[in-house]
Design an enzyme around this catalytic site. Structure first.
Site, PDB file in Angstrom:
ATOM      1  N   ASN A 107       7.016 -12.381  -1.587  1.00 55.78           N
ATOM      2  CA  ASN A 107       7.035 -13.669  -0.407  1.00 55.78           C
ATOM      3  C   ASN A 107       5.880 -14.136  -0.119  1.00 55.78           C
ATOM      4  O   ASN A 107       5.177 -13.168   1.134  1.00 55.78           O
ATOM      5  CB  ASN A 107       8.057 -13.031   0.896  1.00 55.78           C
ATOM      6  CG  ASN A 107       8.341 -13.990   1.607  1.00 55.78           C
ATOM      7  OD1 ASN A 107       8.101 -14.886   2.084  1.00 55.78           O
ATOM      8  ND2 ASN A 107       8.638 -12.559   3.162  1.00 55.78           N
ATOM      9  N   LYS A 113       5.644 -16.768   2.146  1.00 52.87           N
ATOM     10  CA  LYS A 113       5.770 -17.103   3.468  1.00 52.87           C
ATOM     11  C   LYS A 113       5.131 -18.818   3.696  1.00 52.87           C
ATOM     12  O   LYS A 113       5.434 -19.184   2.542  1.00 52.87           O
ATOM     13  CB  LYS A 113       4.239 -16.285   4.239  1.00 52.87           C
ATOM     14  CG  LYS A 113       5.063 -14.535   3.612  1.00 52.87           C
ATOM     15  CD  LYS A 113       4.959 -13.686   5.314  1.00 52.87           C
ATOM     16  CE  LYS A 113       5.543 -12.309   4.863  1.00 52.87           C
ATOM     17  NZ  LYS A 113       4.791 -10.778   5.510  1.00 52.87           N
ATOM     18  N   HIS A 159      14.649 -11.657   7.173  1.00 51.49           N
ATOM     19  CA  HIS A 159      13.095 -11.333   7.146  1.00 51.49           C
ATOM     20  C   HIS A 159      12.706 -11.384   9.058  1.00 51.49           C
ATOM     21  O   HIS A 159      12.896 -11.690  10.454  1.00 51.49           O
ATOM     22  CB  HIS A 159      11.771 -12.074   6.145  1.00 51.49           C
ATOM     23  CG  HIS A 159      10.650 -11.718   7.069  1.00 51.49           C
ATOM     24  ND1 HIS A 159       9.508 -11.624   7.518  1.00 51.49           N
ATOM     25  CD2 HIS A 159      10.290 -10.708   5.145  1.00 51.49           C
ATOM     26  CE1 HIS A 159       8.814 -10.438   6.970  1.00 51.49           C
ATOM     27  NE2 HIS A 159       8.844 -10.612   5.474  1.00 51.49           N
ATOM     28  N   GLU A 209      10.110 -11.546  10.429  1.00 52.14           N
ATOM     29  CA  GLU A 209       9.342 -12.855  11.492  1.00 52.14           C
ATOM     30  C   GLU A 209      10.373 -13.749  11.530  1.00 52.14           C
ATOM     31  O   GLU A 209       9.813 -14.272  12.255  1.00 52.14           O
ATOM     32  CB  GLU A 209       8.831 -13.577  10.348  1.00 52.14           C
ATOM     33  CG  GLU A 209       7.062 -12.790  10.018  1.00 52.14           C
ATOM     34  CD  GLU A 209       6.954 -12.172   8.561  1.00 52.14           C
ATOM     35  OE1 GLU A 209       6.924 -14.069   7.823  1.00 52.14           O
ATOM     36  OE2 GLU A 209       5.741 -11.972   8.615  1.00 52.14           O
ATOM     37  N   GLU A 250      12.556  -3.517   4.551  1.00 58.56           N
ATOM     38  CA  GLU A 250      10.954  -3.377   5.801  1.00 58.56           C
ATOM     39  C   GLU A 250      10.657  -3.073   6.677  1.00 58.56           C
ATOM     40  O   GLU A 250      10.418  -3.614   8.469  1.00 58.56           O
ATOM     41  CB  GLU A 250      10.414  -4.993   5.203  1.00 58.56           C
ATOM     42  CG  GLU A 250      11.203  -5.724   3.650  1.00 58.56           C
ATOM     43  CD  GLU A 250       9.782  -6.833   4.023  1.00 58.56           C
ATOM     44  OE1 GLU A 250       9.374  -7.399   2.927  1.00 58.56           O
ATOM     45  OE2 GLU A 250      10.489  -7.922   4.583  1.00 58.56           O
ATOM     46  N   GLY A 273       2.299  -6.513   7.280  1.00 60.35           N
ATOM     47  CA  GLY A 273       1.254  -6.994   7.195  1.00 60.35           C
ATOM     48  C   GLY A 273      -0.098  -6.693   7.836  1.00 60.35           C
ATOM     49  O   GLY A 273      -1.454  -6.351   7.914  1.00 60.35           O
ATOM     50  N   SER A 323       3.514  -3.710   3.047  1.00 66.51           N
ATOM     51  CA  SER A 323       2.053  -3.312   2.601  1.00 66.51           C
ATOM     52  C   SER A 323       2.013  -2.413   1.336  1.00 66.51           C
ATOM     53  O   SER A 323       1.313  -1.970   1.151  1.00 66.51           O
ATOM     54  CB  SER A 323       1.718  -2.402   3.811  1.00 66.51           C
ATOM     55  OG  SER A 323       1.191  -3.361   4.838  1.00 66.51           O
TER      56      SER A 323
HETATM   57  P1  13P Z   1       3.359  -7.399   3.342  1.00 66.97           P
HETATM   58  O1  13P Z   1       3.269  -7.198   1.914  1.00 66.97           O
HETATM   59  O2  13P Z   1       1.818  -8.989   3.369  1.00 66.97           O
HETATM   60  O3  13P Z   1       3.057  -6.445   3.764  1.00 66.97           O
HETATM   61  O4  13P Z   1       4.315  -8.309   3.583  1.00 66.97           O
HETATM   62  C1  13P Z   1       5.638  -7.549   3.063  1.00 66.97           C
HETATM   63  C2  13P Z   1       7.272  -8.570   3.668  1.00 66.97           C
HETATM   64  O5  13P Z   1       6.766  -9.327   4.666  1.00 66.97           O
HETATM   65  C3  13P Z   1       7.018  -9.130   2.658  1.00 66.97           C
HETATM   66  O6  13P Z   1       8.373 -10.560   2.674  1.00 66.97           O
END
Ligand code: 13P
Length: 254
Positions: A9, A11, A97, A99, A169, A175, A215
């Site tokens: 992803n 983003k 997600h 976010e 997640e 992140g 992560s």
């Molecule tokens: P990270 O791997 O940067 O923690 O992000 C995970 C994520 O949100 C994948 O959709």
């Protein structure tokens, strides 16, 4: 049969030329990916069509959309429908997600509509769920995650839920560099699978892929991906580097 999926992803990162060179490098990964173990890349929306064309002859790479709206067409400025995604040949779309939930106020009810709309067009939703740190610390995370799963997925038929991929997640791991331990992740994956088995049967639950995200990187991927109920990863930061992403992918496809 349960499919293994390593998903990247991206983003809202990378401009067009950076994205293009990353996808070209990922396409060179030498692995044993096949119809039952694939890579799905989620670049920014404007690049979907070009990247889908670039990779369409590689059967183990798919390009997915990070988002969609639930209506088929109409006056919804800025949105993209599953019908439009299907017309490009897109086969996967992220839904829910954290976010999107946090910054764009998407709730379980809206997500349920998106999932139905995608399934109607034959697109696989990757439904994301996961708890914030305070929910985990209050020790109510299992109930919280089950509510997310039930409210967005449990109105589906057995045939339809079997076509959904779930991604666990934990928000506190996204992140942050703080990964769930393999045991913490396995606990939730098993819980989700058992809950699906209760309402939809063992066969359906056993055939569904449940991915871990938060992560994930080359150093921790092997242990996470070795867990019985973890069928792949949804990778953010570490998917922006072709070498790291290749290391994770190759270790899993072996
Ligand atoms: P990270 O791997 O940067 O923690 O992000 C995970 C994520 O949100 C994948 O959709």
């Amino acid at each position: 049969m349960r499919k293994k999926i390593i998903a990247g992803n991206w983003k809202m990162n990378l401009d067009y030329s950076e994205s293009k060179s990353l996808i070209q490098n990922i396409a060179k990964i030498e692995s044993d990916f096949n119809a039952n173990a694939e890579i799905v890349i989620f670049p920014s929306m404007p690049y979907l069509s070009v990247f889908h064309e670039l990779t369409k002859d590689i059967d183990w790479i798919n390009i997915g959309s990070q988002n969609c709206y639930f209506e088929k067409s109409g006056a919804f400025t800025g949105e993209t429908s599953p019908v439009q995604l299907k017309s490009l040949g897109i086969k996967y779309c992220l839904v829910g997600h954290s976010e999107r939930r946090d910054y764009f106020s998407e709730d379980n009810v809206v997500l349920a509509k998106k999932i139905k709309a995608l399934l109607e067009e034959g697109i696989t939703p990757i439904f994301c769920c996961g708890e914030q740190l305070q929910v985990r610390e209050a020790n109510v995370y299992k109930e919280f995650i089950m509510k997310q799963v039930e409210e967005s997925l449990f109105d589906l038929s057995v045939q339809d839920i079997a076509r959904v991929v779930i991604a666990y997640e934990p928000v506190w791991a996204i992140g942050t560099g703080k990964t769930a331990t393999a045991q913490q992740a396995q606990e939730i994956h098993q819980l989700i699978r058992n809950r699906i088995a209760k309402d939809f049967g063992d066969k359906t639950a056993n055939e569904m892929s449940i991915l871990y995200g938060g992560s994930m990187k080359a150093e921790n991927a092997r242990e996470l991906l070795a867990q019985k109920d973890i069928d792949g990863g949804l990778i953010g930061g570490a998917s922006l580097n072709a070498d790291t992403f290749a290391q994770i992918s190759i270790s899993y496809s072996e």
